[in-house]
Design a protein around this motif. Structure first.
Motif, short mmCIF file in Angstrom:
data_model
loop_
_atom_site.label_atom_id
_atom_site.label_comp_id
_atom_site.label_asym_id
_atom_site.label_seq_id
_atom_site.Cartn_x
_atom_site.Cartn_y
_atom_site.Cartn_z
N ARG A 36 -61.91 -17.11 -20.31
CA ARG A 36 -60.53 -16.66 -20.51
C ARG A 36 -60.40 -15.16 -20.30
O ARG A 36 -59.45 -14.68 -19.69
CB ARG A 36 -60.05 -17.04 -21.92
CG ARG A 36 -59.46 -18.43 -21.96
CD ARG A 36 -58.85 -18.71 -23.32
NE ARG A 36 -59.82 -19.51 -24.05
CZ ARG A 36 -60.32 -19.23 -25.24
NH1 ARG A 36 -59.91 -18.20 -25.91
NH2 ARG A 36 -61.21 -20.01 -25.80
N GLU A 37 -61.38 -14.38 -20.79
CA GLU A 37 -61.35 -12.93 -20.59
C GLU A 37 -61.40 -12.59 -19.10
O GLU A 37 -60.65 -11.73 -18.63
CB GLU A 37 -62.53 -12.28 -21.30
CG GLU A 37 -62.40 -12.18 -22.78
CD GLU A 37 -63.63 -11.56 -23.42
OE1 GLU A 37 -64.50 -11.04 -22.69
OE2 GLU A 37 -63.73 -11.61 -24.65
N MET A 38 -62.28 -13.25 -18.38
CA MET A 38 -62.41 -12.96 -16.95
C MET A 38 -61.14 -13.35 -16.20
O MET A 38 -60.71 -12.63 -15.29
CB MET A 38 -63.63 -13.70 -16.37
CG MET A 38 -64.94 -13.17 -16.89
SD MET A 38 -66.35 -14.10 -16.32
CE MET A 38 -66.43 -13.59 -14.63
N GLN A 39 -60.52 -14.47 -16.57
CA GLN A 39 -59.29 -14.88 -15.92
C GLN A 39 -58.17 -13.88 -16.19
O GLN A 39 -57.38 -13.57 -15.31
CB GLN A 39 -58.88 -16.28 -16.39
CG GLN A 39 -59.73 -17.37 -15.81
CD GLN A 39 -59.39 -18.74 -16.37
OE1 GLN A 39 -58.74 -18.86 -17.41
NE2 GLN A 39 -59.83 -19.77 -15.68
N SER A 40 -58.10 -13.38 -17.43
CA SER A 40 -57.05 -12.41 -17.74
C SER A 40 -57.30 -11.10 -16.99
O SER A 40 -56.36 -10.46 -16.53
CB SER A 40 -56.96 -12.16 -19.24
OG SER A 40 -58.13 -11.52 -19.71
N GLN A 41 -58.57 -10.71 -16.84
CA GLN A 41 -58.87 -9.51 -16.07
C GLN A 41 -58.51 -9.71 -14.60
O GLN A 41 -57.95 -8.81 -13.97
CB GLN A 41 -60.35 -9.15 -16.20
CG GLN A 41 -60.72 -8.59 -17.54
CD GLN A 41 -62.21 -8.33 -17.65
OE1 GLN A 41 -62.99 -8.66 -16.74
NE2 GLN A 41 -62.63 -7.75 -18.76
N GLN A 42 -58.81 -10.88 -14.06
CA GLN A 42 -58.49 -11.16 -12.66
C GLN A 42 -56.97 -11.16 -12.45
O GLN A 42 -56.49 -10.65 -11.45
CB GLN A 42 -59.06 -12.51 -12.22
CG GLN A 42 -60.54 -12.49 -12.04
CD GLN A 42 -60.96 -11.73 -10.79
OE1 GLN A 42 -60.41 -10.70 -10.44
NE2 GLN A 42 -61.95 -12.24 -10.11
N SER A 43 -56.23 -11.74 -13.36
CA SER A 43 -54.78 -11.75 -13.20
C SER A 43 -54.22 -10.34 -13.30
O SER A 43 -53.27 -10.00 -12.62
CB SER A 43 -54.13 -12.68 -14.23
OG SER A 43 -54.31 -12.16 -15.53
N HIS A 45 -55.85 -7.60 -12.33
CA HIS A 45 -56.20 -6.93 -11.08
C HIS A 45 -55.33 -7.42 -9.93
O HIS A 45 -54.93 -6.64 -9.07
CB HIS A 45 -57.67 -7.15 -10.74
CG HIS A 45 -58.61 -6.39 -11.61
ND1 HIS A 45 -58.56 -5.03 -11.74
CD2 HIS A 45 -59.60 -6.80 -12.43
CE1 HIS A 45 -59.49 -4.63 -12.58
NE2 HIS A 45 -60.15 -5.71 -13.02
N SER A 46 -55.05 -8.71 -9.88
CA SER A 46 -54.26 -9.23 -8.77
C SER A 46 -52.82 -8.72 -8.85
O SER A 46 -52.18 -8.53 -7.83
CB SER A 46 -54.29 -10.76 -8.75
OG SER A 46 -53.67 -11.28 -9.91
N ALA A 47 -52.31 -8.48 -10.06
CA ALA A 47 -50.96 -7.94 -10.18
C ALA A 47 -50.89 -6.52 -9.62
O ALA A 47 -49.94 -6.16 -8.93
CB ALA A 47 -50.51 -7.95 -11.64
N THR A 48 -51.92 -5.71 -9.86
CA THR A 48 -51.92 -4.35 -9.31
C THR A 48 -52.19 -4.38 -7.82
O THR A 48 -51.68 -3.55 -7.07
CB THR A 48 -52.97 -3.48 -10.01
OG1 THR A 48 -54.25 -4.09 -9.86
CG2 THR A 48 -52.64 -3.30 -11.48
N ASP A 49 -53.00 -5.33 -7.35
CA ASP A 49 -53.26 -5.44 -5.92
C ASP A 49 -52.00 -5.84 -5.16
O ASP A 49 -51.77 -5.36 -4.05
CB ASP A 49 -54.36 -6.47 -5.64
CG ASP A 49 -55.72 -5.99 -6.11
OD1 ASP A 49 -55.86 -4.77 -6.38
OD2 ASP A 49 -56.63 -6.82 -6.23
N ASN A 50 -51.18 -6.71 -5.72
CA ASN A 50 -49.96 -7.14 -5.06
C ASN A 50 -48.97 -6.00 -4.91
O ASN A 50 -48.22 -5.94 -3.95
CB ASN A 50 -49.30 -8.30 -5.82
CG ASN A 50 -50.13 -9.57 -5.71
OD1 ASN A 50 -50.92 -9.71 -4.80
ND2 ASN A 50 -49.94 -10.49 -6.65
N SER A 51 -48.96 -5.05 -5.84
CA SER A 51 -48.03 -3.93 -5.74
C SER A 51 -48.46 -2.98 -4.63
O SER A 51 -47.64 -2.28 -4.07
CB SER A 51 -47.94 -3.20 -7.08
OG SER A 51 -49.21 -2.62 -7.38
N ASN A 52 -49.73 -2.93 -4.31
CA ASN A 52 -50.23 -2.03 -3.26
C ASN A 52 -50.12 -2.64 -1.87
O ASN A 52 -50.42 -1.96 -0.90
CB ASN A 52 -51.69 -1.68 -3.54
CG ASN A 52 -51.81 -0.80 -4.77
OD1 ASN A 52 -50.88 -0.12 -5.14
ND2 ASN A 52 -52.97 -0.83 -5.39
#
Length: 73
Positions: A36-43, A45-52
């Motif tokens: 669960r921790e890794m999934q929350s970290q991935q989500s 990171h993907s939110a910041t990646d989508n903004s870039n």
């Protein structure tokens, strides 16, 4: 005689529960928490990646291609 067999049986059930079942349950809970921790970290990171993604990226300069020949001794 029946009480002795019952006591022995209960002892083995206790040993099995404490020695195997409880550690497996603890390990399973720990693995689920880590996932669960890794999934929350991935989500996150993907939110910041989508903004870039709106920023145009310049292709990386790969430099010149240099041919070479293998030299055998």
């Amino acid at each position: 005689m029946g009480y002795i067999l019952l006591a022995i049986f209960l002892y083995f059930v206790y040993r099995f529960t404490v020695g195997f079942v409880l550690p497996v349950m603890r390990t399973t809970a720990e693995v689920k928490r880590k996932v669960r921790e890794m999934q929350s970290q991935q989500s996150g990171h993907s939110a910041t990646d989508n903004s870039n993604q709106n920023i145009p990226h310049k292709p990386a300069d790969k430099g010149e291609y240099i041919e070479f020949e293998e030299v055998k001794d």
